[in-house]
Design a protein around this motif. Structure first.
Motif, short mmCIF file in Angstrom:
data_model
loop_
_atom_site.label_atom_id
_atom_site.label_comp_id
_atom_site.label_asym_id
_atom_site.label_seq_id
_atom_site.Cartn_x
_atom_site.Cartn_y
_atom_site.Cartn_z
N VAL A 184 -40.97 -45.89 16.84
CA VAL A 184 -40.44 -46.67 17.77
C VAL A 184 -42.13 -47.09 18.96
CG1 VAL A 184 -40.23 -46.55 20.47
CG2 VAL A 184 -39.13 -45.35 18.37
N LYS A 185 -42.69 -48.41 18.64
CA LYS A 185 -43.87 -48.39 19.36
C LYS A 185 -43.58 -49.38 20.91
CE LYS A 185 -45.35 -49.15 14.30
NZ LYS A 185 -44.85 -48.86 14.45
N SER A 186 -44.67 -49.26 21.52
CA SER A 186 -44.96 -50.23 22.81
C SER A 186 -45.87 -51.07 22.61
CB SER A 186 -44.60 -49.49 24.04
OG SER A 186 -46.42 -48.39 23.75
N PHE A 187 -45.37 -52.40 23.47
CA PHE A 187 -46.19 -53.49 23.68
C PHE A 187 -46.13 -53.28 25.35
CE2 PHE A 187 -44.89 -53.35 19.44
CZ PHE A 187 -46.61 -53.61 18.42
N PRO A 188 -47.52 -54.70 25.82
CA PRO A 188 -47.73 -55.44 27.18
C PRO A 188 -46.67 -56.05 26.85
CG PRO A 188 -50.17 -54.76 26.46
CD PRO A 188 -49.30 -54.65 25.03
N GLY B 9 -47.83 -54.69 33.84
CA GLY B 9 -47.82 -53.56 34.34
C GLY B 9 -47.04 -52.80 33.57
N PHE B 10 -45.49 -53.69 32.62
CA PHE B 10 -44.63 -53.08 32.41
C PHE B 10 -44.75 -53.08 30.65
CE2 PHE B 10 -43.11 -53.49 36.37
CZ PHE B 10 -41.78 -52.97 36.58
N ASP B 11 -44.41 -52.08 30.21
CA ASP B 11 -44.79 -52.05 28.85
C ASP B 11 -43.34 -52.13 27.83
OD1 ASP B 11 -47.56 -51.67 28.06
OD2 ASP B 11 -46.50 -49.18 27.37
N ARG B 12 -42.95 -53.48 26.62
CA ARG B 12 -42.09 -53.71 25.92
C ARG B 12 -41.46 -52.38 24.62
NH1 ARG B 12 -40.08 -59.23 23.56
NH2 ARG B 12 -38.63 -58.28 23.89
N VAL C 240 -33.84 -55.04 9.90
CA VAL C 240 -32.90 -55.11 12.02
C VAL C 240 -34.24 -54.97 12.72
CG1 VAL C 240 -31.35 -54.13 13.47
CG2 VAL C 240 -30.73 -54.16 10.92
N SER C 241 -34.18 -55.77 13.98
CA SER C 241 -35.12 -55.19 14.86
C SER C 241 -34.63 -55.02 16.29
CB SER C 241 -36.59 -56.17 15.26
OG SER C 241 -36.92 -56.38 13.79
N LEU C 242 -35.16 -53.84 16.70
CA LEU C 242 -34.88 -53.51 18.13
C LEU C 242 -35.73 -53.96 19.44
CD1 LEU C 242 -33.28 -51.27 15.95
CD2 LEU C 242 -31.54 -51.42 17.50
N TRP C 243 -35.53 -54.34 20.41
CA TRP C 243 -36.61 -54.94 21.72
C TRP C 243 -35.87 -54.27 22.77
CZ3 TRP C 243 -41.73 -56.23 20.77
CH2 TRP C 243 -41.56 -56.55 19.91
N GLY C 244 -36.16 -54.08 23.51
CA GLY C 244 -35.98 -53.31 24.80
C GLY C 244 -36.75 -52.74 25.69
N ASN C 245 -35.87 -51.83 26.82
CA ASN C 245 -37.22 -51.22 27.50
C ASN C 245 -37.42 -49.81 27.23
OD1 ASN C 245 -34.78 -49.34 28.55
ND2 ASN C 245 -34.29 -50.62 29.49
N ASP C 246 -37.73 -48.70 27.73
CA ASP C 246 -38.48 -47.03 27.19
C ASP C 246 -37.03 -46.60 26.82
OD1 ASP C 246 -39.25 -44.74 26.56
OD2 ASP C 246 -40.39 -44.75 28.62
N GLY C 247 -35.94 -46.72 28.29
CA GLY C 247 -34.82 -45.62 27.20
C GLY C 247 -34.08 -46.29 27.06
N TYR C 248 -33.67 -47.09 26.89
CA TYR C 248 -32.83 -47.98 25.72
C TYR C 248 -33.67 -47.90 24.08
CZ TYR C 248 -30.35 -51.73 22.72
OH TYR C 248 -29.64 -52.20 22.21
N ILE C 249 -34.35 -47.84 23.93
CA ILE C 249 -34.98 -48.23 21.94
C ILE C 249 -35.33 -46.64 22.34
CG2 ILE C 249 -37.24 -48.58 20.75
CD1 ILE C 249 -34.89 -50.90 21.93
N ASN C 250 -36.03 -45.59 22.88
CA ASN C 250 -35.97 -44.63 22.52
C ASN C 250 -34.81 -43.66 22.14
OD1 ASN C 250 -39.14 -43.68 22.21
ND2 ASN C 250 -39.10 -44.11 24.25
N ARG D 63 -53.68 -41.17 22.29
CA ARG D 63 -52.17 -41.09 21.96
C ARG D 63 -51.76 -39.91 20.97
NH1 ARG D 63 -52.24 -44.57 18.10
NH2 ARG D 63 -54.53 -45.40 17.91
N LYS D 64 -50.60 -39.27 20.50
CA LYS D 64 -50.63 -38.54 19.97
C LYS D 64 -50.22 -38.77 18.39
CE LYS D 64 -49.72 -35.60 23.68
NZ LYS D 64 -50.61 -34.53 23.28
N GLY D 65 -50.73 -38.10 17.28
CA GLY D 65 -49.94 -38.42 15.93
C GLY D 65 -50.15 -37.37 15.06
N GLN D 66 -49.31 -36.96 14.46
CA GLN D 66 -49.17 -37.05 12.98
C GLN D 66 -48.81 -37.11 11.71
OE1 GLN D 66 -45.60 -37.12 14.54
NE2 GLN D 66 -46.15 -39.66 13.70
N ARG D 67 -49.16 -35.61 10.91
CA ARG D 67 -50.16 -36.43 9.57
C ARG D 67 -48.63 -34.90 8.44
NH1 ARG D 67 -53.21 -34.56 5.39
NH2 ARG D 67 -54.34 -36.14 4.01
N LEU D 68 -48.24 -35.26 7.65
CA LEU D 68 -47.51 -34.63 6.61
C LEU D 68 -48.03 -34.75 5.02
CD1 LEU D 68 -44.03 -32.98 6.57
CD2 LEU D 68 -45.25 -34.44 4.22
#
Length: 464
Positions: free
Chosen positions: A35-39, A45-48, A65-75, A189-194
């Motif tokens: 999941v990624k977010s953009f202004p 003041g809100f993100d998509r 397939v691409s999915l767009w929406g608010n924080d709660g819906y997408i996550n 921003r938090k990240g991870q690496r394996l």
């Protein structure tokens, strides 16, 4: 809701078109992004939020397939399914894709279109119908690229930096999977690496790097030395720090686990044989780790504790005694010959390698001969048993080469043994997880020399 009764209601990916009204599509997820977010330009003041995945419904057809929406819906949606799940998408928008943009950042697909899913107009659900799953799940084992279109790890190493920043396909087996490492970037921003180690019949260890959570979750389910991967569109790069080539999973990459192909079947058989032969366990080359880069000092008990808590390879220094050093046994137990192609222990009199998985099995036998010792390392906190002391490291420790050692009398070998045995040494050691060993770990001596008493006092007092 039986899939057999509903089959006519689904639109095949190959039949999708922008004029399709209220399409209903079923497929198995073969790739998924984080999941990624953009202004939000419309709401200051809100993100998509957005993420994407790729579904397949037949051997030859798959679509992004691409999915767009608010924080709660997408996550919420992203957390509800993963790669390998069957999904049903109702009323997505069928849009013509921009090949230049789409194929640059997303998996390349044979479809001219892409699907857009929104909270207001579309629905997405997990398909649990047995007949549907029986039809779709086998597609997970069919690569999205020509099964013969790949680089071996040997090809990548041979081409070297000429492949830097290129996108290629790879067929390889999984050797080991490290634990993920988590970090926070300078901007919070938090990240991870394996890192996954791959191997094939040309290279025994090659790094594959995963940065995305979805890719990490997928590879963490794999069984090392029993899994073959067809990695479509991996990014190849040169790691200047380690001075080696690496592969990286990116937004275009599709990983096919245990592909149903002739090439993968041959590699799977090789991986099984080479794993059972123990060759991979023997492939610990001390020169891979420069001792100048090792500075952490441990007691023996601390080495054991860290190995249990952290199932990754690590190196350290311990000021210990060599408490077992069998130099006065038979020469054949001190000096061994190994096949130069696969490092399998061989008997030169046979003139052939007995390892059925050796890549040079049909070629004349060539061997390397050197010290191959197991030593115990002991301090006041405990003992590390059966640590490897091999090759040039053993030569420097003992002060002679194999030819010189063979010419020594038994008394001379015993005298050499007692020059080192029970003397305080500075031991650089590499610790490798080994589930098959009794202790769950293996030690490999990278350097060993008599320790300076002042240095010992200073470092040991710091460990109290």
């Amino acid at each position: 809701m039986a899939y057999s009764r509903q089959a006519k209601d689904f639109v095949a990916i190959s039949d999708l078109h922008p004029n399709t009204t209220h399409p209903r599509v079923a497929g198995v997820i073969i790739g998924k992004t984080d999941v990624k977010s953009f202004p939000d330009r419309k709401s200051i003041g809100f993100d998509r939020f957005t993420f994407g995945f790729t579904i397949k419904d037949s051997p030859d057809y798959f679509i992004n397939v691409s999915l767009w929406g608010n924080d709660g819906y997408i996550n919420g949606l992203s957390n509800s399914f993963r790669i390998g799940d069957c999904v049903i998408i109702e009323n997505p928008l069928v849009a013509t894709k921009d090949p230049e943009k789409e194929d640059r950042f997303c998996p390349s697909t044979p479809s001219f279109y892409r699907l857009l899913v929104s909270e207001a107009h579309s629905q997405l659900s997990i398909g649990s119908d047995i007949e549907m799953m029986n039809r779709l799940l086998p597609l997970l084992h069919l690569p999205v690229k020509d099964s013969r279109d790949f680089y071996s790890l040997g090809d990548i190493v041979a081409n070297g930096q000429s492949l830097d920043r290129t996108i290629i396909n790879i067929l390889a087996a999984v050797r080991s999977i490290a634990e993920p490492k988590f970090f926070t970037t300078a901007d919070g921003r938090k990240g991870q690496r394996l890192e996954v180690k791959l191997f094939d019949d040309s290279v025994t260890s090659f790094p594959l790097i995963c940065w995305d959570r979805e890719a990490i979750q997928l590879v963490q389910t794999l069984i090392p030395r029993e899994t073959v991967l067809f990695i479509s569109d991996a990014r190849i790069g040169f790691d200047s720090f380690r001075n080696c080539m690496t592969a990286t999973v990116n937004s275009k990459t599709i990983i096919t686990v245990n592909p149903d192909t002739k090439e993968a079947s041959l590699l799977f058989s090789y991986a099984k044989e080479v794993s059972e032969s123990g060759v991979l366990h023997e492939d610990d080359r001390p020169g891979d780790v420069p001792v100048d880069s090792i500075s952490d000092v441990y007691t023996v008990s601390q080495l054991k504790f860290k190995a249990q808590e952290n199932p990754e390879v690590f190196c350290g220094i311990t000021y210990s005694f060599i408490s077992k050093l069998d130099l006065d046994t038979s020469v054949s137990k001190v000096i061994r010959s190994r096949c130069s192609k696969c490092r399998y222990q061989v008997n030169e009199e046979i003139q052939s390698c007995s390892n059925t998985a050796c890549p040079g099995g049909d070629q004349p036998l060539t061997v390397t001969t050197g010290f191959d010792l197991l030593v115990d390392v002991t301090d006041h906190t405990g003992t590390l048993q059966s640590c490897s002391l091999n090759g040039t490291v053993a030569e420097k420790t003992l002060g002679c080469n194999p030819e010189e050692f063979v010419s020594l009398t038994e008394d001379e070998r015993t005298a050499m043994k007692w020059k080192i045995l029970l003397e305080r040494c500075k031991v650089y050691i590499k610790i490798t997880p080994s589930p098959k060993s009794r202790s769950g770990m293996r030690g490999n001596v990278l350097q060993c020399s008599l320790a300076d008493p002042g240095e010992v006092k200073q470092n040991m007092s710091a460990l109290q």
